[in-house]
Design a protein around this motif. Structure first.
Motif, PDB file in Angstrom:
ATOM      1  N   PHE A  21      -3.342  12.465  10.881  1.00  0.00           N
ATOM      2  CA  PHE A  21      -3.381  12.841   9.486  1.00  0.00           C
ATOM      3  C   PHE A  21      -4.563  14.012   8.972  1.00  0.00           C
ATOM      4  O   PHE A  21      -4.237  14.472   9.072  1.00  0.00           O
ATOM      5  N   GLN A  33       0.797  -1.686  -0.288  1.00  0.00           N
ATOM      6  CA  GLN A  33      -0.031  -0.216   0.325  1.00  0.00           C
ATOM      7  C   GLN A  33       1.121   1.117  -0.002  1.00  0.00           C
ATOM      8  O   GLN A  33       1.954   1.073  -0.208  1.00  0.00           O
ATOM      9  N   GLY A  56      -1.242   6.841  11.830  1.00  0.00           N
ATOM     10  CA  GLY A  56      -0.903   7.944  11.523  1.00  0.00           C
ATOM     11  C   GLY A  56      -1.705   8.721  10.628  1.00  0.00           C
ATOM     12  O   GLY A  56      -1.987   9.625  10.321  1.00  0.00           O
ATOM     13  N   MET A  57      -2.672   7.443  10.100  1.00  0.00           N
ATOM     14  CA  MET A  57      -3.987   8.159   9.979  1.00  0.00           C
ATOM     15  C   MET A  57      -5.479   8.861  10.649  1.00  0.00           C
ATOM     16  O   MET A  57      -5.493  10.155   9.774  1.00  0.00           O
ATOM     17  N   TYR A  80       1.518  -3.462   5.331  1.00  0.00           N
ATOM     18  CA  TYR A  80       1.127  -2.813   6.818  1.00  0.00           C
ATOM     19  C   TYR A  80       0.438  -4.508   7.352  1.00  0.00           C
ATOM     20  O   TYR A  80       0.240  -5.598   6.748  1.00  0.00           O
ATOM     21  N   SER A  91       0.670   1.496  13.956  1.00  0.00           N
ATOM     22  CA  SER A  91       1.158   2.774  13.066  1.00  0.00           C
ATOM     23  C   SER A  91       0.570   3.334  11.708  1.00  0.00           C
ATOM     24  O   SER A  91       0.037   5.031  12.352  1.00  0.00           O
ATOM     25  N   HIS A  92      -0.288   2.489  11.582  1.00  0.00           N
ATOM     26  CA  HIS A  92      -0.979   3.389  10.207  1.00  0.00           C
ATOM     27  C   HIS A  92      -2.387   4.003  11.143  1.00  0.00           C
ATOM     28  O   HIS A  92      -3.020   4.647   9.623  1.00  0.00           O
ATOM     29  N   TRP A  93      -2.969   2.709  11.400  1.00  0.00           N
ATOM     30  CA  TRP A  93      -4.017   3.306  12.462  1.00  0.00           C
ATOM     31  C   TRP A  93      -4.132   4.930  12.608  1.00  0.00           C
ATOM     32  O   TRP A  93      -4.455   6.087  12.535  1.00  0.00           O
ATOM     33  N   SER A 142       2.526   4.107   1.608  1.00  0.00           N
ATOM     34  CA  SER A 142       2.734   4.534   3.009  1.00  0.00           C
ATOM     35  C   SER A 142       1.376   6.246   3.751  1.00  0.00           C
ATOM     36  O   SER A 142       1.426   6.720   2.555  1.00  0.00           O
ATOM     37  N   VAL A 143       1.585   6.043   4.851  1.00  0.00           N
ATOM     38  CA  VAL A 143       1.185   6.839   5.021  1.00  0.00           C
ATOM     39  C   VAL A 143       1.001   8.309   4.623  1.00  0.00           C
ATOM     40  O   VAL A 143       0.179   9.446   4.752  1.00  0.00           O
ATOM     41  N   ASP A 144       2.995   8.666   5.049  1.00  0.00           N
ATOM     42  CA  ASP A 144       3.534  10.023   4.739  1.00  0.00           C
ATOM     43  C   ASP A 144       3.108  10.589   3.037  1.00  0.00           C
ATOM     44  O   ASP A 144       4.135  10.989   2.703  1.00  0.00           O
TER      45      ASP A 144
END
Length: 200
Positions: free
Chosen positions: A200, A68, A196-197, A79, A192-194, A70-72
């Protein structure tokens, strides 16, 4: 001179794959897959890394299912997930892990019996999982993934365990270590993904 002008000899897949070599390839391929969660990379870099161990078709299947943005937004990575399709299964690389040849597909399969599970968010019946390997461009690559494998399709299925111990979870430390590592990286990266979202 004779060697220089002689045609290349086709490799007989049925007689050239050593069991330990197959295990080493799968283990290193798994570590490579896990490493894709560590940092964002370009899609070209991910493809180049995967093609060291996987066929082009398997590489694309893995990317489509697991990679996927990346978050940034700086690249792509994997993930954690409860359904990790196209990852190398948690083989124990013990007497429970078998190797067989399929002349119909002209390739080898590493396979193992996984007992059923009724606990937790994901439940399933006991089944064989398998990874297929073929000789391509002078090296062995992984090119097939079977979530419900039938060892009886192999030319020689004598390695299939038929006793009750096959349903017992292996106590091999390698299995425990690999499972712990995978759960840890999946949980940490998913959190980290959650977060980060949310940030964001």
């Amino acid at each position: 001179l004779v060697l220089a002008v002689s045609p290349l000899v086709n490799v007989d897949a049925k007689s050239t794959l050593d069991k330990q070599d197959a295990f080493n390839l799968l283990d290193s391929a798994f570590q490579l897959q896990v490493s894709l969660s560590e940092q964002p990379r370009s899609m070209d870099n991910i493809r180049d890394l995967l093609k060291n161990s996987f066929s082009e078709e398997y590489t694309e299947d893995f990317i489509n299912m697991n990679v996927q943005k990346s978050v940034d937004g700086s690249g792509y990575q994997t993930y954690g997930t409860d359904i990790a399709l196209y990852y190398i299964p948690f083989f124990t690389y013990s007497e429970h892990t078998k190797l067989g040849y399929s002349s119909a597909n002209d390739q080898w399969y590493v396979y193992e019996w996984f007992p059923g599970n009724t606990d937790g968010p994901v439940s399933y019946e006991g089944h064989y999982e398998a990874i297929g390997l073929m000789y391509d461009h002078n090296k062995w690559v992984i090119n097939d993934y079977q979530i419900a494998f039938d060892p009886k399709t192999l030319d020689d299925s004598q390695e299939i365990a038929q006793n009750s111990s096959v349903d017992e979870e292996p106590s091999n430390p390698t299995f425990i270590d690999r499972l712990t590592d995978y759960i840890s990286y999946g949980f940490i990266n998913q959190m980290s993904h959650w977060f980060g979202m949310i940030a964001f």
